[in-house]
Each structure stands twice: as structure tokens, then as C-alpha cells.
Write an enzyme that holds these catalytic residues in place. Structure first.
Site, mmCIF file in Angstrom:
data_model
loop_
_atom_site.group_PDB
_atom_site.id
_atom_site.type_symbol
_atom_site.label_atom_id
_atom_site.label_comp_id
_atom_site.label_asym_id
_atom_site.label_seq_id
_atom_site.Cartn_x
_atom_site.Cartn_y
_atom_site.Cartn_z
ATOM 1 N N ARG A 121 -10.743 1.977 -2.233
ATOM 2 C CA ARG A 121 -10.866 0.541 -1.962
ATOM 3 C C ARG A 121 -11.849 -0.114 -2.928
ATOM 4 O O ARG A 121 -12.873 0.479 -3.293
ATOM 5 C CB ARG A 121 -11.377 0.365 -0.530
ATOM 6 C CG ARG A 121 -11.447 -1.071 -0.028
ATOM 7 C CD ARG A 121 -10.094 -1.681 0.098
ATOM 8 N NE ARG A 121 -10.099 -2.854 0.981
ATOM 9 C CZ ARG A 121 -9.055 -3.674 1.104
ATOM 10 N NH1 ARG A 121 -7.941 -3.468 0.416
ATOM 11 N NH2 ARG A 121 -9.101 -4.697 1.929
ATOM 12 N N THR A 425 0.993 -6.438 -2.827
ATOM 13 C CA THR A 425 0.786 -4.995 -2.683
ATOM 14 C C THR A 425 2.075 -4.218 -2.906
ATOM 15 O O THR A 425 3.160 -4.772 -2.858
ATOM 16 C CB THR A 425 0.225 -4.661 -1.291
ATOM 17 O OG1 THR A 425 -0.944 -5.407 -1.092
ATOM 18 C CG2 THR A 425 -0.110 -3.204 -1.102
ATOM 19 N N THR A 443 -2.867 -2.009 -4.374
ATOM 20 C CA THR A 443 -2.799 -3.465 -4.379
ATOM 21 C C THR A 443 -3.799 -4.072 -5.352
ATOM 22 O O THR A 443 -4.754 -3.402 -5.767
ATOM 23 C CB THR A 443 -3.107 -3.980 -2.944
ATOM 24 O OG1 THR A 443 -2.866 -5.392 -2.890
ATOM 25 C CG2 THR A 443 -4.546 -3.734 -2.549
ATOM 26 N N GLU A 445 -4.412 -7.203 -4.082
ATOM 27 C CA GLU A 445 -4.481 -8.194 -2.988
ATOM 28 C C GLU A 445 -3.435 -9.292 -3.164
ATOM 29 O O GLU A 445 -2.277 -9.052 -2.919
ATOM 30 C CB GLU A 445 -5.920 -8.700 -2.814
ATOM 31 C CG GLU A 445 -6.169 -9.949 -1.995
ATOM 32 C CD GLU A 445 -5.438 -10.089 -0.650
ATOM 33 O OE1 GLU A 445 -5.054 -9.089 -0.041
ATOM 34 O OE2 GLU A 445 -5.258 -11.230 -0.226
ATOM 35 N N SER A 488 -9.272 -3.306 5.229
ATOM 36 C CA SER A 488 -7.884 -3.344 4.761
ATOM 37 C C SER A 488 -6.931 -3.145 5.928
ATOM 38 O O SER A 488 -7.332 -2.708 7.012
ATOM 39 C CB SER A 488 -7.666 -2.241 3.730
ATOM 40 O OG SER A 488 -6.292 -2.112 3.441
ATOM 41 N N GLY A 509 2.204 -5.921 2.561
ATOM 42 C CA GLY A 509 2.370 -7.041 3.486
ATOM 43 C C GLY A 509 1.110 -7.484 4.202
ATOM 44 O O GLY A 509 1.193 -8.020 5.312
HETATM 45 N N1 GLU Z 1 -5.477 -6.865 0.868
HETATM 46 C C1 GLU Z 1 -4.580 -6.310 1.798
HETATM 47 C C2 GLU Z 1 -5.155 -5.115 2.489
HETATM 48 O O1 GLU Z 1 -5.912 -4.414 1.929
HETATM 49 C C3 GLU Z 1 -3.313 -5.900 1.175
HETATM 50 C C4 GLU Z 1 -2.664 -7.053 0.556
HETATM 51 C C5 GLU Z 1 -1.222 -7.055 0.706
HETATM 52 O O2 GLU Z 1 -0.599 -6.196 1.272
HETATM 53 O O3 GLU Z 1 -0.691 -7.988 0.198
HETATM 54 O O4 GLU Z 1 -4.846 -4.852 3.585
#
Ligand code: GLU
Length: 616
Positions: A121, A425, A443, A445, A488, A509
Site C-alpha cells: 500500500r 484499479t 491501483t 486509485e 483500502s 471498484g
Molecule cells: N483506492 C481504492 C482502495 O484501495 C481502490 C480504488 C479503486 O478500486 O478504484 O480500496
């Protein structure tokens, strides 16, 4: 599909170039013509299901799946192939993932029977203040869009290069340089632009125009690349080559680290842009000190299966796990499907309430993982469910510090967490002939990350720190703290039956990742669907808010019946995306005799790419 002879010949002319070193430890015996055909960029087939033996892969992208397949065919293992696919996704899906971002890598080792994970992360810079998301000019929080989304302040220290390195060291057989070769090849020869790529570029046009390097790379001639044209990324190819040759120091120490820090602290915007771009806090020392974490997976047993997921700082494992524990109290297989879906939505709302109250970076806050995953806690949480009527939402979190499984008298209402996670992602699933399995979600993000391409290096920086809560509240486990990782929702999941892989799955997602994985598990395990049906089935996502977001087909099929329970269904699609779809999952199911069924989306995100080494 049309390919002129001159294209093939031109490609053939490149064959002699030094970039064509074979991939993997064993050199393939390819004829010059075969290699020439390999070299040209071509529209690649999207295959939703592949069944066979000897290894399998599923990603959203044919080039990435082809890269993994090639590694598997040459004797590489699941970890090798997963890194090769992920690096290729950094080329063909550069707005979803890449070395400027982070992710979570889950691995099953056939020899030991163990599931292990890597937390890669992104991390907040050490100088990031707790009020970083407050605009100093107004004393009020920045708007999420555009200020936080397109900014330096949301850029976290990337974890993806270190994840690839760690995964290969722990489980792989290839060097990083070799694992990156298929991606270097695709970046060099280019890939054929599809509708999704063009549309994602257009969706980002305004902010991409705001940065010189981004505009130059992704808006050549001022427009998004046309569908059917070949898009090359020579700078990214060079970056990958140097990363392979010099190792992690190339990325985390030295010139590139300084350049990334510079552009985050002083974003290089184009003249005349009126986009406000708040600067960030990244320093070379943040990059130098970055470390991935070897993390113990979460585990729950569900109807005889062992479900392994990603532990905090992802909320994926605890939230999917808690919801499954709640659902296990009902015999979903025997219930009418609408009744089962009602319970799915209710269990999800309850688990999301607890996610909001308890989950953050375990290095900074005490996350009660074993309480959240305890059957007694689930029994008590299930008391809030009325099998005939939807509860009022948002509902309150449970008390993970004190529970006995006995139903308390009254239900309480709670607050919904602001949900700003985007739906970008990417996710991939790989298995090899020895039986190792990788489930990996990665991802940057937002689709398009922070919008900032690192000049001369061809990749976008993430805006992952938007996953922190915007406003600092002392009791919030996901409040901003320097050096911390934002919570996350990524939920790479591996399911074992009697110690052997049964199913591996994951999805992009944002926070809907959790419900997509949960819904697919329920579809497959409880509702009698095949894995192909489980992935294709229309989705709905209930994240402890008054409305349940659902795909139009879901509303058409179940809307009236669920409305009668008191659910409020609204169509998916939001300010970030015109597509009314949820997730873009991949999965592999394991059958007897080494049979693997790799599945990808038949339609969502334009359809994905499943492949097997020896098709049945
Ligand atoms: N930032 C999101 C996460 O870490 C993921 C972003 C996405 O799936 O678009 O959960």
C-alpha cells in the site's frame, strides 16, 4: 481486422533489434516470422472463459494475460506470471495501475499449503500534517474534486515496484528484469487502443491537459488516441528496463526519487490551466524508507471452505469475512433468491458499519481483527437483521470490545462514511501447473491517479491518500497521520477446500470491491451458479447507506421484489464514470485433475481476457 503486409514487414525489420531477448529462464525456439508476428501491435481477442490445465490467468486485458501465459508456458510460476501481467497492465491500463501506485498480493504456495500476503500500500509522507486536506487559504476542507483528486497532496509513496520485487524474491523464479520483459515489449511495440482506453482518456482530458508531461504522453496532438491506433510508451519501456537492471534503488533512491518528490511538492502544471493543484509533501527520504509488509491473511471458514483475504490496512478481508460469518447463519441455498439477496445486502451493511468504526492502518490504530471475524460477534450483529424487512440505514457499528452473541434490545442507527473511493484499479488471478495461485489487486486509485505523469518516465503517480478520511477526527481509525497507510477496500481472495485451492477471485471498484467479491462468493457457493455465471450476474452494492447501488440488470430482475422488503435501489454510475457497472472481476476455479476454469468479465470494462496453458 486488417493488417497490411507492410506492417508485418516493418515489424519483421525490428526483429534483429537487441530488445528481443527471450522472456524467462528458458529461451523459446521461435522462427523469425513468429517473432515478427509477436512484435506487431494487434487487436487482441477478449476471452471471457478458458478451461484447461497446466496453468491459467485472468486479467482485464488480453496483452497482460498473454504476458502471463507466455511466462507460464516457459516454466515460470504463478508469482513470475503475476508480476509480468501486472507490469503489462501498467502499459495497457496505465490509468488503473502501474509503478506509481500500490496494491495487495495474495499467494498460495502449493508446497506448504500456506496463504501469505504482501501489503504494498502507498504510504503518507512523514511530513504530511494531519490537516493536509484543509485548504490553508480558506481553513475549510479542500473539495474532493478537483482539488484532492488532482493534486500532489494525495500522492502516497508508491509500493508497487517493491511489491513486485518482494513477490519474486519470496516465491518467484525470475529476476525483476526478466519478469518485466513482456511489458517492455508491449510498451515498445505499442498496443491497439480500444474504446475503454479512449474513453478513460477523454474522461480525464481536462486534468491531463493541466500537466505538461501528462498532456504530452496521453493527449498527443491535443486529443485522446483514436480507437484502433497503436499507442507506444517508449519512456515507460526505458523506465522498466532501468528498474530491471538497477533494481529497487533506481526507483526509491537517486534521481527518479528526487524527480517524483519535486513534482509532488511543486506540481508542473501547464501555463493557463485554472485547475487548482494543491502541492504535497513527498521527499526522497520517504521513498528511501518505503517498505512493503509481509502480512498474515485474514481467514474465515464458510460452509466448509476456508476463505483467505487481505488483512488491514485493507478492509477487504475483515469486511468480506464478517459478512460471510453473518450470512452463514442462514441457509441461503434453500431460500428464494430474493430472500437470499435481501440477507446479502443486510449483512454487507452491517459489515460496512464495523469497517468504518474499526479499520485503519494497524501500525497506527488497534484493529480488532479477530473480534470482527469472530462467529460470536457475527451472531450478535445478525440480530439486527429482520428476514422480512430492510433495516434503516445507515446502521450503527457493533461493539467489538464487548459482545456475547446475544441480541441486544434495540437497533441503533449510525452514520454513513463518506465514500469517495473511485472505481478504477485492476485485478488479476494466476495459477501455475504446480498449483501455486496468486490473487493480486493493484491501483493508482482514481482512473488516471493524480493526473501527474512523471516527466520522461512514462507513468502516472497515484492519488491514493484520498482514501484517508478528509476531515481529521481523533476517534477515526482512518484519520490522516504522517507515515500511515490509508484504508483500502481491495479484496484479493483465495478460497481453499480441504487445504487445496477451490477459487481465487478479486475485483477493482473502490469500496464496491468488497461487495463484488462477497456477491460472487454467495453466487458461487450458495446460489448454485457456475463460476462463469457468478462473475457475469448483475451486481448490487450495499455499503451502509440509505440507497443500494445496483446495475440496471439487477434492478430489472430484482428491483420490485427487493423494494417490497424496503430496499432503495438506485442505478450505478456516478460523477467519475458514465458506465453503470460495478467491478471488473477476474477469477480461477480449480477442479479435479488439475482442471482450471479461468473467467473474466464477459462485458464489464469492455470484457476481460482469460487464458489457460493447455486448453481442454
Ligand atoms: N483506492 C481504492 C482502495 O484501495 C481502490 C480504488 C479503486 O478500486 O478504484 O480500496
Amino acid at each position: 481486422m486488417r493488417h497490411s503486409r507492410s506492417v508485418v514487414l516493418a515489424a519483421a525489420a525490428v526483429v534483429g533489434a537487441a530488445t528481443l531477448a527471450p522472456v524467462g529462464p528458458v529461451a523459446a525456439e521461435e522462427t523469425p516470422l513468429q517473432r515478427a508476428l509477436e512484435e506487431r501491435a494487434r487487436p487482441t481477442p477478449k476471452i471471457a472463459t478458458a478451461i484447461g490445465t497446466g496453468g491459467a490467468v485472468s486479467t482485464v486485458d488480453p496483452e497482460a494475460s498473454a504476458a502471463a501465459l507466455k511466462v507460464l508456458k516457459k516454466g515460470g510460476n504463478a508469482a513470475d506470471a503475476a508480476v509480468a501481467a501486472a507490469a503489462t497492465l501498467g502499459v495497457t491500463e496505465p490509468y488503473s495501475a502501474g509503478i506509481g501506485g500500490g496494491g495487495f498480493f495474495v499467494h498460495y504456495d502449493a508446497e506448504t499449503g500456506k496463504v501469505r500476503t504482501i501489503d504494498g500500500r502507498e504510504t503518507a509522507p512523514k511530513r504530511m500534517p494531519t490537516d493536509a486536506f484543509i485548504d490553508p487559504a480558506t481553513g475549510k476542507p479542500y473539495n474532493f474534486t478537483p482539488e484532492l483528486v488532482t493534486s500532489g497532496v494525495s500522492v502516497g509513496v508508491p509500493g508497487t515496484p517493491a511489491t513486485w520485487h518482494r513477490a519474486l524474491k519470496r516465491w518467484g523464479t525470475l529476476s525483476l528484469a526478466d519478469a518485466l520483459k513482456p511489458a517492455v515489449k508491449v510498451a515498445t511495440r505499442g498496443f491497439v487502443v480500444d474504446e475503454t482506453f479512449r474513453q478513460q482518456t477523454l474522461d480525464n482530458k481536462e486534468r491531463f491537459e493541466a500537466f505538461r508531461a501528462t498532456k504530452k504522453l496521453f493527449l498527443p496532438g491535443g486529443d485522446a488516441p483514436q480507437v484502433g491506433s497503436v499507442f507506444k510508451m517508449p519512456e515507460l519501456a526505458a523506465t522498466y528496463r532501468k528498474l530491471g537492471a538497477q533494481g529497487l534503488d533506481y526507483f526509491y533512491r537517486g534521481k527518479l526519487a528526487r524527480l517524483m518528490s519535486d513534482i509532488v511538492r511543486k506540481p508542473r502544471t501547464t501555463k493557463g490551466t485554472d485547475l487548482p493543484v494543491p502541492p504535497g509533501y513527498l521527499r526522497p527520504s520517504d521513498l528511501r524508507d518505503y517498505k512493503v509488509r509481509n502480512q498474515k491473511p485474514t481467514k474465515v471458514s464458510y460452509r466448509g471452505y476456508d476463505v483467505y483475504g487481505m488483512a488491514p490496512v485493507s478492509s477487504g478481508g475483515t469486511t468480506v469475512g464478517e459478512a460471510l460469518n453473518i450470512l452463514e447463519r442462514y441457509d441461503l441455498a434453500k431460500l428464494p433468491v430474493v430472500q437470499a439477496l435481501h440477507l446479502y445486502l443486510e449483512a454487507s451493511a452491517l459489515a460496512f458499519a464495523d469497517r468504518g468504526k474499526y479499520v485503519g492502518d494497524p501500525k497506527f490504530v488497534d484493529v480488532p481483527v479477530s473480534d470482527l471475524l469472530s462467529d460470536t460477534f457475527a451472531a450478535e450483529r445478525a440480530c439486527a437483521i429482520d428476514p422480512t424487512k430492510a433495516m434503516a440505514k445507515p446502521t450503527a457499528a457493533g461493539d467489538a470490545a464487548s459482545y456475547d452473541g446475544v441480541c441486544a434490545a434495540a437497533r441503533q442507527s449510525g452514520a454513513t462514511d463518506a465514500d469517495t473511493e473511485n472505481i478504477s484499479t485492476t485485478n488479476l488471478t494466476v495459477a501455475d501447473k504446480r498449483g501455486d495461485v496468486v490473487e493480486y489487486t493493484l491501483t493508482i486509485e482514481q482512473t488516471g491517479g493524480s493526473g501527474m505523469v512523471v516527466p520522461r518516465h512514462g507513468f502516472l503517480l497515484n492519488n491514493e491518500l484520498t482514501d484517508f478520511s478528509t476531515v481529521y477526527v481523533e476517534t477515526d481509525p482512518n484519520r490522516i497521520q504522517p507515515g500511515k497507510r490509508p484504508r483500502s477496500s481491495m479484496s484479493p481472495t483465495i478460497v481453499l477446500k480441504d487445504g487445496k485451492p477451490f477459487l481465487a477471485l478479486g475485483s477493482p471498484g473502490g469500496s464496491t470491491i468488497i461487495t463484488t467479491v462477497l456477491q460472487m462468493l454467495v453466487n458461487r457457493i450458495d446460489l448454485g451458479m457456475t463460476v462463469q455465471q457468478a462473475i457475469a450476474a448483475p451486481r448490487a452494492t450495499q455499503r451502509n447507506s440509505a440507497n443500494t447501488t445496483a446495475e440496471p440488470e439487477f434492478i430489472a430482475a430484482y428491483g420490485p421484489a427487493l423494494t417490497a422488503f424496503g430496499h432503495k435501489l438506485v442505478p450505478a454510475g456516478d460523477a467519475f464514470t458514465s458506465a453503470a457497472e460495478i467491478g471488473a472481476a477476474t477469477a480461477i476455479e480449480f477442479g479435479p485433475g488439475g482442471l482450471m476454469t479461468a473467467v473474466s468479465e464477459p462485458k464489464r470494462r469492455g470484457g476481460g481476457a482469460a487464458r489457460v496453458v493447455d486448453p481442454k
